[in-house]
Design an enzyme around this catalytic site. Structure first.
Site, PDB file in Angstrom:
ATOM      1  N   GLY A  92      -0.137   4.450   0.392  1.00  0.00           N
ATOM      2  CA  GLY A  92      -1.287   5.418   0.485  1.00  0.00           C
ATOM      3  C   GLY A  92      -1.894   6.051  -0.337  1.00  0.00           C
ATOM      4  O   GLY A  92      -2.546   5.362  -1.290  1.00  0.00           O
ATOM      5  N   ALA A  93      -1.872   7.341  -0.583  1.00  0.00           N
ATOM      6  CA  ALA A  93      -2.584   7.949  -1.343  1.00  0.00           C
ATOM      7  C   ALA A  93      -1.999   7.868  -2.916  1.00  0.00           C
ATOM      8  O   ALA A  93      -2.716   8.265  -3.868  1.00  0.00           O
ATOM      9  CB  ALA A  93      -2.591   9.645  -1.083  1.00  0.00           C
ATOM     10  N   GLY A 140      -6.136  -0.319   5.291  1.00  0.00           N
ATOM     11  CA  GLY A 140      -5.182  -1.122   4.725  1.00  0.00           C
ATOM     12  C   GLY A 140      -5.699  -2.654   5.134  1.00  0.00           C
ATOM     13  O   GLY A 140      -5.389  -3.432   4.302  1.00  0.00           O
ATOM     14  N   ASP A 141      -6.179  -2.748   6.216  1.00  0.00           N
ATOM     15  CA  ASP A 141      -6.841  -4.001   6.669  1.00  0.00           C
ATOM     16  C   ASP A 141      -7.891  -4.331   5.774  1.00  0.00           C
ATOM     17  O   ASP A 141      -8.119  -5.495   5.369  1.00  0.00           O
ATOM     18  CB  ASP A 141      -7.295  -3.917   8.029  1.00  0.00           C
ATOM     19  CG  ASP A 141      -6.234  -3.498   8.998  1.00  0.00           C
ATOM     20  OD1 ASP A 141      -5.146  -3.778   8.902  1.00  0.00           O
ATOM     21  OD2 ASP A 141      -6.673  -2.823  10.098  1.00  0.00           O
ATOM     22  N   SER A 194       0.802  -1.227  -0.014  1.00  0.00           N
ATOM     23  CA  SER A 194      -0.011   0.053   0.139  1.00  0.00           C
ATOM     24  C   SER A 194       1.025   1.332   0.117  1.00  0.00           C
ATOM     25  O   SER A 194       1.701   1.362   0.713  1.00  0.00           O
ATOM     26  CB  SER A 194      -0.997  -0.082   0.983  1.00  0.00           C
ATOM     27  OG  SER A 194      -1.573   1.053   1.353  1.00  0.00           O
ATOM     28  N   GLY A 231      -1.786   4.763  -4.304  1.00  0.00           N
ATOM     29  CA  GLY A 231      -2.207   3.529  -4.946  1.00  0.00           C
ATOM     30  C   GLY A 231      -1.631   2.199  -4.318  1.00  0.00           C
ATOM     31  O   GLY A 231      -1.201   2.352  -3.026  1.00  0.00           O
TER      32      GLY A 231
END
Length: 339
Positions: free
Chosen positions: A223-224, A252-253, A221, A226
């Protein structure tokens, strides 16, 4: 059946405030209390999507009893191991622009007997119908960094696939046992390879390094910016435009749950991961998305990675995209990708 293990679960209290000011008294506009911890959230997201799941975890004290009650209300099957310490309580404060301030408690210290009981409980849940065991979150005091690695090795012997979502020494130790999937965020990925990551290309190289250390797949991941999926079958980049951010707790989970629920492989799994994470950030607290919240058609996945794209978003948010933009149809963008 997908089994999750959360060695350090929490009761998550989330408050929404107009503005967070240090030293001031704040009045929350809304507040929530949710069962938390990475694996707990994965089971909650899987349960919301109709997948069979069981969540194993140590619980203790009055907050542990509250955790069990909250999970029961949501219909999540649990396998608790009752311990002498008190289950931790974490606090999140969310501002209108989506900025999250979080205070995580350390949690109880597990004894050797409690650690062994937790391992036995997990092994007892692994059967012929177990598709995945997801090992999620930080390790509490009393558990060595090799705890996940030992669990990965022993459960692999039983035939189940293993996903590991942790960080630091626990992640590095687990890599040596060849987990089927690891899911670091950008910060955890950078920590694992020992250098900052500033572009998608640098994140791709770091993910490849984790594969070289033993991971069969890396779902990263950013974050913002992608998500990446790197495996022997291919390398893909996924994103989705998100404009309404309410809380990124558990995003994220949710993405891990989406990936595992979609089979845990290939670009189709990445589509589900991005769609679940993008849906989660629009929900309050650590609420996990229901099927009606998830929009796979808003996800763009490509095997032509934007290697020079800078990573500018916050690490903990799964907001893939900056603004609305144009989202091409999925078949057009992934037509050349392999399963």
């Amino acid at each position: 059946m997908i089994v999750t293990i959360t060695p350090n679960p929490s009761v998550d209290c989330t408050f929404e405030v107009a503005e967070l000011r240090r030293g001031a008294v704040h009045r929350a506009g809304t507040d929530r209390v949710d069962p938390g911890g990475k694996g707990v959230n994965v089971s909650r997201a899987l349960g919301a999507a109709g997948h069979a799941t069981t969540a194993a975890m140590p619980l203790g004290g009055s907050s542990g009893m509250l955790m069990a009650e909250l999970l029961g209300r949501q219909g999540i099957e649990t396998a608790p191991v009752w311990v002498g310490g008190e289950t931790r309580v974490n606090v999140s404060v969310v501002e209108p622009d989506g900025v999250l301030t979080k205070v995580n408690a350390p949690g109880p210290e597990l004894t050797a007997d409690e650690s062994e009981a937790l391992l036995k409980t997990v092994h007892g849940l692994i059967g012929p119908d177990t598709e995945w065991l997801a090992c999620c979150g930080s390790l509490p005091r009393g558990l060595a960094p090799e705890w996940y690695a030992e669990l990965v090795a022993s459960v692999h012997d039983a035939g189940a696939r293993i996903a590991v979502d942790t960080s630091g020494p626990a992640l590095l130790a687990a890599l040596g046992e060849g987990p089927d999937l690891v899911k670091p965020n950008r910060e955890e990925l950078a920590e694992a390879v020992g250098r900052p990551l500033t572009t998608v290309g640098e994140a791709l190289e770091a993910a490849r390094e984790l594969r070289g250390l033993g991971a069969r797949q890396v779902l990263a991941s950013l974050g913002a910016d992608g998500m990446l999926l790197v495996s022997a079958e291919g390398e893909w980049y996924g994103s989705a435009a998100v404009t309404d951010v309410r809380s990124d707790v558990g995003a994220g989970d949710a993405s891990l749950a989406g990936f595992l629920g979609a089979g845990g492989a290939g670009w189709r799994g990445l589509v589900a991961a991005v769609a679940h994470g993008a849906a989660a950030v629009g929900l309050p607290g650590s609420v996990m998305p229901a099927p009606a919240d998830v929009v796979p058609s808003g996800v763009v996945v490509t095997a032509v990675l934007p290697l020079d794209r800078p990573l500018v978003g916050r690490d903990d948010r799964l907001l893939a995209g900056r603004g609305r933009g144009r989202v091409s149809s999925l078949p057009e963008r992934i037509g050349k990708c392999n399963d």
